[in-house]
Design an enzyme around this catalytic site. Structure first.
Site, PDB file in Angstrom:
ATOM      1  N   GLU A   1      43.316  33.443  31.398  1.00 19.49           N
ATOM      2  CA  GLU A   1      42.440  34.551  31.788  1.00 19.49           C
ATOM      3  C   GLU A   1      43.028  35.181  33.038  1.00 19.49           C
ATOM      4  O   GLU A   1      43.433  34.470  33.963  1.00 19.49           O
ATOM      5  CB  GLU A   1      41.035  34.036  32.087  1.00 19.49           C
ATOM      6  CG  GLU A   1      40.079  35.087  32.596  1.00 19.49           C
ATOM      7  CD  GLU A   1      38.697  34.534  32.902  1.00 19.49           C
ATOM      8  OE1 GLU A   1      38.073  35.044  33.850  1.00 19.49           O
ATOM      9  OE2 GLU A   1      38.239  33.594  32.212  1.00 19.49           O
TER      10      GLU A   1
ATOM     11  N   GLU B   1      37.555  40.529  41.271  1.00 24.09           N
ATOM     12  CA  GLU B   1      36.171  40.070  41.243  1.00 24.09           C
ATOM     13  C   GLU B   1      35.565  40.439  42.590  1.00 24.09           C
ATOM     14  O   GLU B   1      36.231  40.350  43.620  1.00 24.09           O
ATOM     15  CB  GLU B   1      36.096  38.552  41.058  1.00 24.09           C
ATOM     16  CG  GLU B   1      36.685  38.062  39.757  1.00 24.09           C
ATOM     17  CD  GLU B   1      36.727  36.550  39.687  1.00 24.09           C
ATOM     18  OE1 GLU B   1      35.928  35.990  38.917  1.00 24.09           O
ATOM     19  OE2 GLU B   1      37.543  35.946  40.402  1.00 24.09           O
TER      20      GLU B   1
END
Length: 181
Positions: free
Chosen positions: A102, A107
């Site tokens: 991933e 974020e």
């Protein structure tokens, strides 16, 4: 300009699933729409139920290596909110997470308004032990910033406004050598 939905030939709404992060996905264009030419993803409480919008390109746009840039702003991010822009393998070479890999381009943890993280998840580096870098950037919640991934057979690098945030050698032992969406 009137509101519309994202181009269905390129984007679909994110579906609920078993991961905890997907619990509040609305699976609706009520929380994922286009306004004034910009994608708007909303997290809100509707009739006592939390709902959040998300879009994905699974089955519509996938690539291996290259550059992707996303110009984004994260306003009104509540404590506990966790807006993110990430990539997953279209057809995992290694089954299961984190073996499949991933790439979290960025974020933004809601309780720290100016910190941006970038994380790669793979065996031995997943969840809270991901291969992560973080930096503080001014005005994350009030101004647009460009979040960029430059992905090569030899490296995975992320940037914020052309400032290198994270760099990881892609030496062939990592699961970052197949098509991702």
């Amino acid at each position: 300009q009137t509101d519309s939905i994202p181009d269905k030939t390129k984007w679909g709404v994110c579906k609920k699933g078993s991961p905890a992060w997907s619990k509040y996905l609305s699976e609706s264009y009520d929380q994922a729409y286009v306004h004034d030419g910009k994608l708007v993803l909303v997290a809100e409480k509707v009739n006592g139920v939390y709902k959040t919008g998300g879009v994905q390109s699974l089955g519509k746009a996938e690539f291996q290596y290259g550059k992707i840039e996303i110009c984004a702003r994260f306003t009104k991010t509540a404590k506990g909110g966790w807006p993110a822009i990430w990539m997953m393998p279209a057809k995992p070479v290694y089954s299961g997470w984190p073996a499949c890999g991933e790439i979290d381009i960025m974020e933004h943890v809601g309780n720290n308004q100016n910190v941006i993280l970038s994380t790669l998840h793979y065996p031995g580096h997943s969840g809270g032990n991901g291969n992560t870098a973080s930096k503080t950037y001014a005005n994350v919640s009030t101004e647009f910033h460009v979040y960029k991934l430059i992905w090569r057979p030899t490296s995975v690098k992320t940037y914020v406004d052309d400032d290198l945030l994270h760099s990881v050698a892609n030496d062939g032992s990592l699961p970052f050598n197949s098509d991702f969406f």
